[in-house]
Design a protein around this motif. Structure first.
Motif, short mmCIF file in Angstrom:
data_model
loop_
_atom_site.label_atom_id
_atom_site.label_comp_id
_atom_site.label_asym_id
_atom_site.label_seq_id
_atom_site.Cartn_x
_atom_site.Cartn_y
_atom_site.Cartn_z
N THR A 32 1.86 -12.50 2.89
CA THR A 32 2.34 -11.17 3.28
C THR A 32 3.22 -10.62 2.16
O THR A 32 3.71 -11.38 1.31
CB THR A 32 3.17 -11.22 4.57
OG1 THR A 32 4.34 -12.02 4.33
CG2 THR A 32 2.38 -11.81 5.74
N SER A 34 6.21 -9.60 2.47
CA SER A 34 7.54 -10.19 2.63
C SER A 34 7.62 -11.58 2.00
O SER A 34 8.56 -11.89 1.27
CB SER A 34 7.91 -10.30 4.11
OG SER A 34 7.99 -9.03 4.68
N SER A 48 4.68 -4.42 -2.05
CA SER A 48 3.66 -3.69 -1.28
C SER A 48 2.91 -2.70 -2.17
O SER A 48 1.68 -2.58 -2.08
CB SER A 48 4.30 -2.93 -0.11
OG SER A 48 4.78 -3.84 0.84
N GLU A 62 -7.34 -7.39 2.53
CA GLU A 62 -6.57 -7.79 3.70
C GLU A 62 -7.24 -8.97 4.39
O GLU A 62 -8.46 -9.12 4.33
CB GLU A 62 -6.43 -6.63 4.67
CG GLU A 62 -5.38 -5.62 4.24
CD GLU A 62 -5.00 -4.66 5.34
OE1 GLU A 62 -4.49 -5.12 6.38
OE2 GLU A 62 -5.24 -3.46 5.15
N ALA A 67 -2.99 -12.20 10.80
CA ALA A 67 -1.86 -11.43 11.34
C ALA A 67 -1.56 -11.82 12.78
O ALA A 67 -2.48 -12.01 13.58
CB ALA A 67 -2.15 -9.94 11.24
N ASP A 69 0.40 -9.81 14.66
CA ASP A 69 0.41 -8.54 15.38
C ASP A 69 -0.09 -7.45 14.45
O ASP A 69 -0.38 -7.70 13.28
CB ASP A 69 1.82 -8.23 15.93
CG ASP A 69 2.88 -8.17 14.84
OD1 ASP A 69 2.64 -7.53 13.79
OD2 ASP A 69 3.97 -8.74 15.04
N ARG A 70 -0.15 -6.21 14.94
CA ARG A 70 -0.74 -5.11 14.17
C ARG A 70 0.12 -4.69 12.98
O ARG A 70 -0.37 -4.07 12.05
CB ARG A 70 -0.95 -3.91 15.08
CG ARG A 70 -1.93 -4.20 16.19
CD ARG A 70 -1.99 -3.06 17.15
NE ARG A 70 -3.31 -2.44 17.02
CZ ARG A 70 -3.61 -1.28 17.50
NH1 ARG A 70 -2.70 -0.56 18.12
NH2 ARG A 70 -4.83 -0.81 17.38
N ARG A 71 1.39 -5.04 13.00
CA ARG A 71 2.28 -4.64 11.90
C ARG A 71 2.20 -5.59 10.71
O ARG A 71 2.51 -5.21 9.60
CB ARG A 71 3.72 -4.58 12.39
CG ARG A 71 3.97 -3.46 13.40
CD ARG A 71 5.36 -3.53 13.94
NE ARG A 71 5.52 -4.80 14.65
CZ ARG A 71 6.66 -5.45 14.80
NH1 ARG A 71 7.76 -4.96 14.31
NH2 ARG A 71 6.71 -6.59 15.45
N GLU A 72 1.79 -6.83 10.94
CA GLU A 72 1.77 -7.84 9.89
C GLU A 72 0.48 -7.70 9.07
O GLU A 72 -0.61 -7.67 9.63
CB GLU A 72 1.85 -9.23 10.52
CG GLU A 72 2.10 -10.32 9.53
CD GLU A 72 2.30 -11.66 10.23
OE1 GLU A 72 3.41 -12.20 10.10
OE2 GLU A 72 1.38 -12.15 10.90
N ARG A 73 0.64 -7.61 7.75
CA ARG A 73 -0.52 -7.49 6.85
C ARG A 73 -0.55 -8.68 5.91
O ARG A 73 0.39 -8.89 5.14
CB ARG A 73 -0.45 -6.20 6.06
CG ARG A 73 -0.60 -4.96 6.93
CD ARG A 73 -0.46 -3.72 6.12
NE ARG A 73 -1.72 -3.44 5.43
CZ ARG A 73 -1.91 -2.40 4.63
NH1 ARG A 73 -0.92 -1.56 4.40
NH2 ARG A 73 -3.06 -2.21 4.05
#
Length: 186
Positions: A32, A34, A48, A62, A67, A69-73
């Motif tokens: 990710t 992060s 990013s 990707e 992931a 959840d939907r926010r984690e890429r």
């Protein structure tokens, strides 16, 4: 292996942070922004940005299945091995300039890894008594013979890079290796 023939892809790679991100994604697998920011010391927003540039060039993609959840890429490389030849850009002045710049960046990056090792305290270097090496030689060769020589060196490096790591309890570290062969005079 991905043979790069598009100067826009080379341009995307011609940035030190992007090269480092590609290296980390190869060594550590998918990651990710992060996690990659933590590994590089770069700001998450900067990482990013560079990930999007690498994705736009088709060098990474990707990995949505990772992931939570939907926010984690999550991102992964599209190819384990990237290669190009400056000869592929000889008819394109802009492409040739990008290829030259990337070659210069590669050399700085490669020598930088060796310099960082040389700058390690003696106590760290003593942990590695037999493995680190430097070698050089002069050979007489045609372009085709140098290409054959390169293929043999690359095959040895690939064999070691792709081998199954034994589950023998021995601690292994990441080791950077590189080899070059270029026409020159002593």
């Amino acid at each position: 292996m991905s043979q790069i023939t598009d100067s826009r892809v080379l341009a995307a790679m011609a940035h030190p942070v992007r090269r480092r991100l590609l290296d980390l994604l190869k060594l550590d697998g998918a990651g990710t922004a992060s996690a990659l920011a933590q590994r590089t010391g770069e700001a998450v927003g900067n990482v990013s940005h560079h990930l999007r540039a690498l994705a736009a060039a088709g060098l990474i993609e990707e990995a949505p299945e990772l992931a939570r959840d939907r926010r984690e890429r999550w991102w992964r490389r599209t190819s384990e091995k990237l290669c190009w030849s400056s000869a592929d850009f000889a008819e394109d002045a802009a492409g040739e300039a990008i290829a030259r710049a990337l070659e210069s960046l590669n050399l700085e990056r490669q020598v930088g890894h060796v310099r960082r090792w040389a700058d390690q305290p003696q106590s760290e270097q003593e942990r590695w008594q037999r493995g680190p090496f430097s070698t050089e030689t002069w050979i007489q060769a045609t372009d085709d013979e140098l290409a054959q020589f390169a293929a043999e060196i690359i095959a040895v490096m690939d064999k070691w890079a792709e081998r199954d790591i034994p589950d023998d309890g021995k601690e292994r570290a990441t080791v950077f290796t590189f080899a070059r062969g270029v026409p020159g005079q002593p």
